[in-house]
Scaffold this motif. Sequence first.
Motif, mmCIF file in Angstrom:
data_model
loop_
_atom_site.group_PDB
_atom_site.id
_atom_site.type_symbol
_atom_site.label_atom_id
_atom_site.label_comp_id
_atom_site.label_asym_id
_atom_site.label_seq_id
_atom_site.Cartn_x
_atom_site.Cartn_y
_atom_site.Cartn_z
ATOM 1 N N ARG A 1 0.833 -1.209 0.000
ATOM 2 C CA ARG A 1 0.000 0.000 0.000
ATOM 3 C C ARG A 1 0.870 1.263 0.000
ATOM 4 N N SER B 1 -20.958 3.622 11.710
ATOM 5 C CA SER B 1 -20.925 2.211 12.106
ATOM 6 C C SER B 1 -22.087 1.817 12.997
ATOM 7 N N ARG C 1 -27.551 -1.268 11.424
ATOM 8 C CA ARG C 1 -27.406 -0.328 10.306
ATOM 9 C C ARG C 1 -28.544 -0.619 9.334
ATOM 10 N N THR D 1 -11.839 9.679 4.401
ATOM 11 C CA THR D 1 -13.080 9.025 4.008
ATOM 12 C C THR D 1 -13.203 8.935 2.499
ATOM 13 N N GLU E 1 -6.213 12.851 0.409
ATOM 14 C CA GLU E 1 -6.239 11.404 0.133
ATOM 15 C C GLU E 1 -4.861 10.834 -0.145
ATOM 16 N N GLN E 2 -4.844 9.506 -0.168
ATOM 17 C CA GLN E 2 -3.648 8.757 -0.566
ATOM 18 C C GLN E 2 -3.838 8.112 -1.934
ATOM 19 N N THR F 1 -9.554 7.773 -5.173
ATOM 20 C CA THR F 1 -10.803 7.079 -4.869
ATOM 21 C C THR F 1 -11.936 7.708 -5.684
ATOM 22 N N GLN G 1 -1.387 14.924 7.792
ATOM 23 C CA GLN G 1 -2.601 15.725 7.918
ATOM 24 C C GLN G 1 -2.384 16.932 8.830
ATOM 25 N N HIS H 1 -19.129 -6.479 5.605
ATOM 26 C CA HIS H 1 -17.728 -6.069 5.434
ATOM 27 C C HIS H 1 -16.935 -7.251 4.867
ATOM 28 N N ALA I 1 -10.520 -3.044 4.256
ATOM 29 C CA ALA I 1 -11.127 -2.308 5.340
ATOM 30 C C ALA I 1 -11.950 -1.261 4.606
ATOM 31 N N CYS J 1 -27.517 0.825 5.660
ATOM 32 C CA CYS J 1 -26.970 0.098 4.507
ATOM 33 C C CYS J 1 -27.416 -1.355 4.405
HETATM 34 N N1 MGD Z 1 -23.093 -0.549 2.017
HETATM 35 C C1 MGD Z 1 -22.348 -0.379 3.096
HETATM 36 N N2 MGD Z 1 -21.626 0.732 3.217
HETATM 37 C C2 MGD Z 1 -20.881 0.914 4.324
HETATM 38 C C3 MGD Z 1 -20.857 -0.026 5.375
HETATM 39 C C4 MGD Z 1 -21.630 -1.208 5.225
HETATM 40 O O1 MGD Z 1 -21.656 -2.075 6.109
HETATM 41 N N3 MGD Z 1 -22.345 -1.344 4.075
HETATM 42 N N4 MGD Z 1 -20.102 0.219 6.496
HETATM 43 C C5 MGD Z 1 -19.945 1.600 6.868
HETATM 44 C C6 MGD Z 1 -18.979 1.764 7.944
HETATM 45 S S1 MGD Z 1 -19.242 0.850 9.364
HETATM 46 C C7 MGD Z 1 -17.969 2.652 7.884
HETATM 47 S S2 MGD Z 1 -17.031 2.941 9.293
HETATM 48 C C8 MGD Z 1 -17.729 3.415 6.660
HETATM 49 C C9 MGD Z 1 -16.284 3.717 6.367
HETATM 50 O O2 MGD Z 1 -16.268 4.721 5.423
HETATM 51 P P1 MGD Z 1 -14.927 5.499 5.103
HETATM 52 O O3 MGD Z 1 -14.246 5.884 6.346
HETATM 53 O O4 MGD Z 1 -15.264 6.554 4.131
HETATM 54 O O5 MGD Z 1 -14.137 4.326 4.370
HETATM 55 P P2 MGD Z 1 -12.661 4.003 4.000
HETATM 56 O O6 MGD Z 1 -12.740 3.163 2.783
HETATM 57 O O7 MGD Z 1 -11.945 3.438 5.167
HETATM 58 O O8 MGD Z 1 -12.055 5.391 3.575
HETATM 59 C C10 MGD Z 1 -10.970 5.971 4.180
HETATM 60 C C11 MGD Z 1 -10.206 6.736 3.131
HETATM 61 O O9 MGD Z 1 -9.203 7.503 3.780
HETATM 62 C C12 MGD Z 1 -7.967 7.347 3.109
HETATM 63 N N5 MGD Z 1 -6.942 7.509 4.139
HETATM 64 C C13 MGD Z 1 -6.285 6.590 4.867
HETATM 65 N N6 MGD Z 1 -5.450 7.181 5.750
HETATM 66 C C14 MGD Z 1 -5.611 8.507 5.591
HETATM 67 C C15 MGD Z 1 -5.030 9.648 6.220
HETATM 68 O O10 MGD Z 1 -4.213 9.552 7.099
HETATM 69 N N7 MGD Z 1 -5.490 10.845 5.790
HETATM 70 C C16 MGD Z 1 -6.425 10.977 4.806
HETATM 71 N N8 MGD Z 1 -6.825 12.186 4.469
HETATM 72 N N9 MGD Z 1 -6.928 9.923 4.195
HETATM 73 C C17 MGD Z 1 -6.554 8.712 4.576
HETATM 74 C C18 MGD Z 1 -8.010 6.004 2.461
HETATM 75 O O11 MGD Z 1 -7.183 5.973 1.307
HETATM 76 C C19 MGD Z 1 -9.501 5.837 2.145
HETATM 77 O O12 MGD Z 1 -9.807 6.223 0.846
HETATM 78 O O13 MGD Z 1 -18.270 2.720 5.550
HETATM 79 C C20 MGD Z 1 -19.640 2.528 5.685
HETATM 80 N N10 MGD Z 1 -20.172 2.070 4.444
#
Ligand code: MGD
Length: 733
Positions: free
Chosen positions: A59, A145, A319, A419, A445-446, A449, A495, A619, A624, A721
Amino acid sequence: MGNDQDLEEKIVRSICSSHCGGTCEMKVHVKGNRIVRIEPDDREFRPRLCARGHAYRQRVYAPDRLLYPLKRTGERGSGQFSRISWEEALETVAGEMIRIKADYGNAAILHFCSMCDPHTLHHVGAFHKLLCQFGGYTAPWGFISHEGATFSAGATYGLRRKFTQTEHRPEEYLGSRLIIMWGWNPVTTEQGTLVPLTLARAKEWGTRFICVDPRYTDSAALFADQWIPIRPGSDAAVLLAMAYVIIKENLQDQEFIETHTIGFDSFKAYVLGLEDGKAKNPEWAEAISTIPAATIAELARAYATQKPAVLVTSIAPGRAAYGEQYHRAAAVLEVITGNWQEKNWLSGPSKRLTFNPQFSSPPNAVEMGAPPRRNALPYRGPSVNSSARVNVSMFADAILKGKAGGYPNDYKMLWLSNTNYLNQLGEVNKTVEAFKKLEFLLVTEQFMTASARMADIILPVCTFLERNDLLAPKGYGIYAILNQVIEPLGESRSQLRICQDLALKLGINDYGAQSDGELVEELVAKLAEEVDLPDLDSMRQEGFCFGKLRKPKGATQPEGPKPQAPAFRTPSGKIEIYSEIIARIGDPLIPTLPAYIEPWESPNDPLAGQYPLQLITPHFKRRAHSQFDNLPWLRELQTQMVSINTIDAEARGIRPGDLVRIFNDRGEVQISAKVTERIIPGVVALPQGAWYDPDKQGIDQGGCANVLTKNAISPGGAFICNTALVQIERVEG
Ligand SMILES: Nc1nc2c(c(=O)[nH]1)N[C@H]1C(S)=C(S)[C@@H](COP(=O)(O)OP(=O)(O)OC[C@H]3O[C@@H](n4cnc5c(=O)[nH]c(N)nc54)[C@H](O)[C@@H]3O)O[C@H]1N2
Ligand SMILES: Nc1nc2c(c(=O)[nH]1)N[C@H]1C(S)=C(S)[C@@H](COP(=O)(O)OP(=O)(O)OC[C@H]3O[C@@H](n4cnc5c(=O)[nH]c(N)nc54)[C@H](O)[C@@H]3O)O[C@H]1N2
Ligand SMILES: [Mo]
């Protein structure tokens, strides 16, 4: 580049911060400025790194890492960007923020930083401080969550939030006679990497396991003596029917009920149907859930009599449309059987260390003077409860409708960090429309997306292995330093550094300029005033440390017998089966007693004529959320597919591996089918987190579940969801 061969290999420790919540220790081998290997911690009883953690090196060095600031050159979402300097990027961002503030006021700026990882310095606090110093912003409320669970924990126990995802700790599993895994799949869906090991030990000891899930999960396969398939969204009905059996057969723990709870008599009247003439008996629940009445009754008896028993209710069933009712019903079942373990709770939230290492920040001016939200519970404080906030799941609707749609403001700028919002929240196609309407979209971002593709400016952020941070205590008294292992790649920045740099461009001179390394030292020194900790160098080398809160000078143990029950922060001071706080809200869709409310998009919805299958979106082991989806090492392990029962597949002429279209009014996904008996008929599962990848017709070829989910929340504020109806057809040709 230099010659790495000649350099000595060092081991630096960190904690995996990958948004699964595992927080596993990592031994990172480095040569010069290059990571050569990542190993798990080799000591006993430490969270063990999984495949994602092992793959983190791929990664960090992924060819698609974003390493330079980018500005959009084509239409929004076209994916056309050009590289710019940090100077130009920060000038542009500051210019837009100042313009939007002047034209519309600070509330027009929405910001979201997602949660879960052990960040302290590079997280919400860093943005919050900056944005408050800038005059305020619109912040979200609600945990994506587990907002349903949080609502229930507030109403029932007077808690500010849940204390673990399941309200249980691994210590409870050892020595239990029965563990009910309710919508809980910890083998796949990480909830602490020591959990499966603990379950294995319990299994060896002779604990009986029952799994209640629409899917025969890997956790069921590994541990369960019995799988009880359930129709999604019917959980509250089954839990209430279990309570019915327990009450009818007088199996409840009357003493515990009398000493610890209020409202049992009204609850009893409700489940027996004394008021509405409708007994919430197993036959009633069978019709809703498809679980045979006799199975529900047996489960109830087992839970009430095979003590100690642990009902591990996970957050996925919450959820959903009326997610909080499931959590309320589960909590009540736990307390009326006396399976609620006081000792576990007393060593949990009440001894939580209060030290909060977030930065001090001025208040958010946008929230000042705003009354609390209508459905707010008092425990979470005026800020989270402020009606100036927007529910985290409702950004698309809020941006599209603004004040005219009843939102507190019109939103012109969105800043997303940590996110992949577009991919991860409900109704992707609607979110795309909303993002197009914004005047300015900033993404830190990294990777490129789906959300970053829509941005006007992308700021490249480094990974946790390229910065210093601290793991803040989470109730266990565990502390750890996340050591910087290598210098940030390319021009990526941490950040915190981004916030510091932007502050200066915004004319904010008191944001603070200390490096993350200096701040970690300062925070550890501050912690050491309250907590017994190893010295800084040992902390850096050790990884996880256990810190004991030092007793204040002169403090003595209070004399006399221990109080009978812990004091709860509910209005009655007891566990509230009947909730007085909910009574004050006065919303019939948030009943005072836990109740089953027929969800929208259930099999009884007229919409089911057109879209007869219930979609759940669990999940995925190798991701993740949307993270890690792009890594070849992990893609090898599992293929993104939609699981469909053999009966449903045959009825549609679908064979294993066929390409299918999954669709409803909100969108369409094309992906191959996994035909299996490991899922209940009438239900299909598409793992969440696959990358949204629309073709020219707007059909997603990536398998992104949220193309199909709805942009709506439960009355308590939960992300929904797991409530969505779809149809599936074979793609011809
Ligand atoms: N359909 C459906 N959707 C869901 C869920 C589900 O069960 N079903 N679950 C939900 C749940 S529980 C959650 S918690 C959410 C999660 O939703 P998000 O938190 O939006 O999901 P991630 O894919 O973890 O996105 C994190 C992003 O941050 C970036 N990143 C990583 N480290 C850093 C950093 O240090 N700084 C910055 N700026 N970016 C960084 C990563 O590259 C990634 O693109 O999704 C939800 N979505
Ligand atoms: N590998 C991995 N681990 C993770 C994450 C990840 O993305 N990947 N994300 C982390 C995060 S942020 C979170 S919030 C947690 C999420 O943890 P959970 O919410 O527990 O995870 P899910 O996998 O969505 O769901 C768990 C089980 O619930 C079942 N289920 C779905 N709907 C229903 C229902 O209506 N009733 C019943 N009884 N069961 C149902 C699913 O089939 C699944 O087996 O996981 C964390 N751990
Ligand atoms: Mo989550």
